[in-house]
Write an enzyme that holds these catalytic residues in place. Structure first.
Site, PDB file in Angstrom:
ATOM      1  CB  VAL A 156      18.520 158.634-107.907  1.00 12.25           C
ATOM      2  CG1 VAL A 156      19.489 158.506-109.078  1.00 12.25           C
ATOM      3  CG2 VAL A 156      17.815 159.984-107.960  1.00 12.25           C
ATOM      4  CB  VAL A 172      29.294 148.616-122.288  1.00 16.01           C
ATOM      5  CG1 VAL A 172      30.630 148.555-121.565  1.00 16.01           C
ATOM      6  CG2 VAL A 172      28.425 149.708-121.682  1.00 16.01           C
ATOM      7  NE  ARG A 229      16.025 151.484 -91.119  1.00 15.82           N
ATOM      8  CZ  ARG A 229      14.739 151.866 -91.029  1.00 15.82           C
ATOM      9  NH1 ARG A 229      14.422 153.144 -91.163  1.00 15.82           N
ATOM     10  NH2 ARG A 229      13.799 150.982 -90.801  1.00 15.82           N
ATOM     11  CD  GLU A 277      12.624 166.333-101.173  1.00 13.97           C
ATOM     12  OE1 GLU A 277      12.051 165.642-100.290  1.00 13.97           O
ATOM     13  OE2 GLU A 277      13.115 165.856-102.203  1.00 13.97           O
ATOM     14  CE  LYS A 295      20.269 171.235-109.365  1.00 17.47           C
ATOM     15  NZ  LYS A 295      18.801 171.208-109.604  1.00 17.47           N
TER      16      LYS A 295
END
Length: 429
Positions: free
Chosen positions: A9, A28, A41, A184, A199
């Protein structure tokens, strides 16, 4: 702005910021610039990311004077919570996609936003790119929401869809979902209902202005859904879906101010005529039922890097506009503090399929067990097969505790050889 996390993401957010820089600046009123990206990392290959922006010191990043917006996409409880609280304490607005944290300790984050005058936006935490939370926070804030019902986990919807349309077994459908990237390697959060429960907690907080955590949500996953369940649903012209259901429970006099709220996640049969039955693959869809607005349906891609990043970017533009205008967005106030009712008090319907001895008196004995718990039977179907028979019972609405007790008693009857399928029935009110 500072970005916490640069996974699927986070990297997609950076890409969209780069590719749409001119448009976003126009929308904006000022440029949106990435001041730094906190990662665990530094030695990982991150194509398209300026290495000069990377740091492992997230704490210093969120407190820098040149940072006024923080986007959190690292997930989990800590250090995400501490970093977001530190950001708001120093007057920074926060955008997050962290459903686990919001479901566990949203109250702390909401309180910090109120105390420090900061924006806290989290559209991406539920249903990916689907604009769902903002309508609850803003468009429907003047209305009285009675119920939120929907499919909020794409992985489980894909698996159940494969079982229904192709006759796949659970394990086969799960393996295919993993191969396609919908599930996953460790699918526990999805198939056991944890993701959907988090959720549901967030949706209930917004819809009913009351504190709800994931621990308050009654949760059942789909690992126990069998071919018999799917077949039974087909015979009823229904389909099995993992549903998140949040609803106000009215007082005995019918007032919807509420005896409390019911928040639950479980697989259930819904009629094929219901719009949720047609939600296929890994898509999500949510119904919101409000007193004045009536029934509203939100549908779309509920997960994935691009859809989630789209929701993050929408929030980012909103808080940036607020910043430029010197204003702030809505802040959650859980003033209602309605109790979350135990599952046993929830009013539901059941589908029960029994393998029984094919002899006289069986139906009467089974019906007697339902009557003992004051559970009314809506429909019965019986088919003989030699010295065995299949008996299908569909109940009227009754307290879940009574239905569960009935099923427990059916297991103990000598005439019942197997309770082949037990599933709740929703969506035909």
């Amino acid at each position: 702005m500072a970005l916490l996390g640069c996974g699927v993401v986070g990297s997609e957010v950076v890409r969209l910021l780069r590719e749409q820089a001119a448009d976003l600046s126009a929308r904006v009123g000022v440029p949106l610039e990435v001041a730094g990206i906190a990662v665990r990392r530094l030695d990982r290959d991150r194509a398209g990311i300026d290495p000069g922006l990377l740091t492992t010191d997230a704490q210093s990043l969120v407190t820098r004077d040149d940072v006024d917006l923080v986007v959190e996409v690292i997930g989990g409880i800590e250090p995400a919570r501490s970093l977001m609280l530190e950001a708001m304490k120093t007057g920074k607005s926060v955008v997050t996609a962290n459903k686990a944290l919001l479901a566990e300790d949203g109250e702390t984050l909401f309180a910090a936003a109120r105390e420090y005058g900061a924006d806290l936006y989290y559209e991406a935490a539920v249903a990916g790119a689907i604009p769902l939370l903002r309508p609850l926070r803003e468009s429907l804030v003047g209305d009285h929401v009675h119920r939120v019902l929907g499919i909020v986990n794409g992985t489980t919807n894909y698996i159940l869809d494969q079982m229904d349309t192709h006759g796949a077994g659970f394990n086969e459908a799960l393996e295919e979902a993993q191969a396609l990237g919908y599930a996953e390697a460790d699918p526990t959060a999805d198939v056991e209902g944890f993701d959907a429960a988090a959720k549901a907690a967030i949706l209930a907080q917004l819809a009913f202005h009351t504190p709800v955590t994931a621990a308050d949500v009654h949760r059942e996953g789909i690992t126990e859904v069998t071919a018999a369940d799917v077949s039974g649903a087909k015979e009823m012209d229904s389909v099995v879906k993992l549903l998140a259901i949040c609803e106000r429970v009215p007082d005995e006099d019918g007032r919807n101010g509420g005896r409390g709220v019911s928040v639950r996640v479980y697989p259930a049969m819904i009629p094929r005529s219901h719009p949720l039955a047609s939600v296929r693959g890994a898509f999500n869809a949510v119904f919101v039922e409000a007193e004045s607005a009536g029934s509203l349906m939100f549908y779309g891609a509920g997960a994935g890097g691009a859809p989630t990043a789209s929701a993050v970017l929408g929030d980012l533009v909103a808080v940036a506009r607020n910043r430029v205008a010197g204003s702030r967005g809505p802040v959650e106030v859980t003033y209602a503090k309605l109790p979350v009712l135990p599952m046993g008090e929830t009013i539901t319907r059941y589908y029960v399929q029994l393998d029984v001895a094919d002899r006289s008196g069986v139906l009467a004995a089974v019906a007697e067990e339902f009557a003992r718990q004051d559970v009314s039977i809506q429909a019965v179907r019986q088919e003989g097969r030699g010295d065995e028979a299949q008996l299908v019972v569909v109940t009227h609405r009754a307290p879940d505790a009574a239905l569960s007790a009935t099923v427990d008693r059916l297991h103990k009857l000598d005439i019942v050889r197997e309770v082949a399928s037990v599933m709740r029935v929703e969506g035909d009110e």
